[in-house]
Design an enzyme around this catalytic site. Sequence first.
Site, PDB file in Angstrom:
ATOM      1  N   SER A  39       0.851  -1.192   0.000  1.00 39.13           N
ATOM      2  CA  SER A  39       0.000   0.000   0.000  1.00 39.13           C
ATOM      3  C   SER A  39       0.889   1.245   0.000  1.00 39.13           C
ATOM      4  CB  SER A  39      -0.971  -0.023   1.182  1.00 39.13           C
ATOM      5  OG  SER A  39      -1.960   0.953   1.030  1.00 39.13           O
ATOM      6  N   ASP A  83      -8.232  -6.533  -4.966  1.00 36.76           N
ATOM      7  CA  ASP A  83      -8.015  -5.281  -4.251  1.00 36.76           C
ATOM      8  C   ASP A  83      -9.092  -4.277  -4.686  1.00 36.76           C
ATOM      9  OD1 ASP A  83      -7.129  -2.825  -3.228  1.00 36.76           O
ATOM     10  OD2 ASP A  83      -5.024  -3.295  -3.578  1.00 36.76           O
ATOM     11  N   HIS A 108      -6.774  -6.036  -0.438  1.00 35.35           N
ATOM     12  CA  HIS A 108      -5.708  -5.049  -0.358  1.00 35.35           C
ATOM     13  C   HIS A 108      -4.630  -5.501   0.622  1.00 35.35           C
ATOM     14  CE1 HIS A 108      -3.727  -1.270  -0.857  1.00 35.35           C
ATOM     15  NE2 HIS A 108      -3.845  -0.965   0.417  1.00 35.35           N
TER      16      HIS A 108
END
Length: 527
Positions: free
Chosen positions: A203, A420, A457
Amino acid sequence: MRITGLALLALGAFFSTTAAAAPPAQATPSVADACAAMKDFKLQGLKITATTRVGPAAPGTVSTGYGPPVAVGLPAYCKVEGVINERSGAQGKPFGIHFALALPDAWSGRFLLQGGGGLNGSVGLPLGAVAAGDRPALARGFAVVSHDSGHTGAVFDGSFMADQRASLDFAEASVRVVTEAAKAMTAGYYGKPIARSYMAGCSTGGRESMLAAERYPELFDGIVVGAPAMRTGNSNLALAWAAVQFNQAAPRDGKGLPIVDQIFSASDRKLYLDALLDQCDALDGLKDGVIANAGGCRFKPALLRCKGKKTDGCFSAAQVKAIETAFQPPRDASGRPLYSPYPYDTGNVFNGPGISGFLPTGKPGVFGPASRDLTMDVDARIEAIRADAGQRLTDTNLWTNLNSFTGHGGKILFYHGASDPWFSALDTLDYWHRAEAANGAIWADSSRFYMVPGMGHCGGGANTYDSFDLLGAVVDWVEKGKAPEAVTARRTLPTPGERPLCPWPSYPQFIGGDEKSAASFKCSKPA
């Protein structure tokens, strides 16, 4: 003075008081003494606030902060905490880059910078657990450093951006500043230079890892990039665009606003998942609820359109149109796409802890209640994004020339979950292909991309094999010249199992045997 690349002091200066007092015949100091002596480490702009002896720790007793406890034991280590370039900034608020450095007793000679998450703002436990399977970097003898990127606050608190230096530190500078300071402390503590340096993050940590290769190519030998938050303005635009497309298919309330929780019923969502699996699941040779052949999946929502009145077994024309357009990127007035498409994957209807599927449910999400917008001015939105200096600084999507990084033998692995819902895996893949074109033949000896079926994610999802060791893979590539191919990926739910995680464009094809064993698959390329 601030710590910069040119402002680091000579390594021999940091233990001046301790070294001067030691008589020639003195025995080697204990690890406890060496850890305590780190309080005297001298470096411009650096303040050590604590040195602590930690561990060893038994398996399952230490939490990573975002996943299950570490499955293996952790070694004893010296934890050094401090702040770099402490100051008073905008509105008189205190700023500085806070960090934690773990220095294990049994050091492997390796160093790792641990990436952050969200807008950072806190110092995570320095473990190096990202993409390391069940054995984080610290358990392998790495010295590991984590940091808050230059400000303190909640994970999505952006108030620090009122301060210029804090904004710059978050955008990029903290990666270099922390790395150079932590490397100096590590070499000083052990009395010898670092053999190899690595970075891993997902991320925001994935974005930080990308910028390390792009803007500071000499800092690291190997890098792992996970689901990078590399152009958040564009990804947020794409999500807003998708919400509008879905809302246009919704029934209206008395004020003419969409009733978001009625766009797709529970049976509609099951219909979507069943049809997606029916069209794409068996492309890898096995019907198991995992779309492993992502490159071969050509899902056609139009096949589900009702021939008459809407029923539970089909989609209305409005629902089909919403699905087809929402998964595609918005376009500006010239027709240019402003983001990448989103993959059709099993997690599109997954609603697990912390994330939601791409198809709306009407339930509040991580960032607040569901949008009820029915229109949007795409061109106005993209112009605002392009005019935002902060967006430009944090955008690692543009720079693809990595010849300084690859030129010294640097290796970089990318991975992204196909499910995601925030950042499209196809956007990361698009960058990887553009970097391939920009860097030529050396790219094949420098990088791999891994698409993780079903994964959300950075982890989690429905029926996904989301535990894999790309850190070990990049280490073997850097230090042994062993290029990574299949990497074993594992899961615990809904049943334990393992299979290969294959480098793009290959996928794990079932060749027969126990479907829970990685040996029953081989990496194959789509037709």
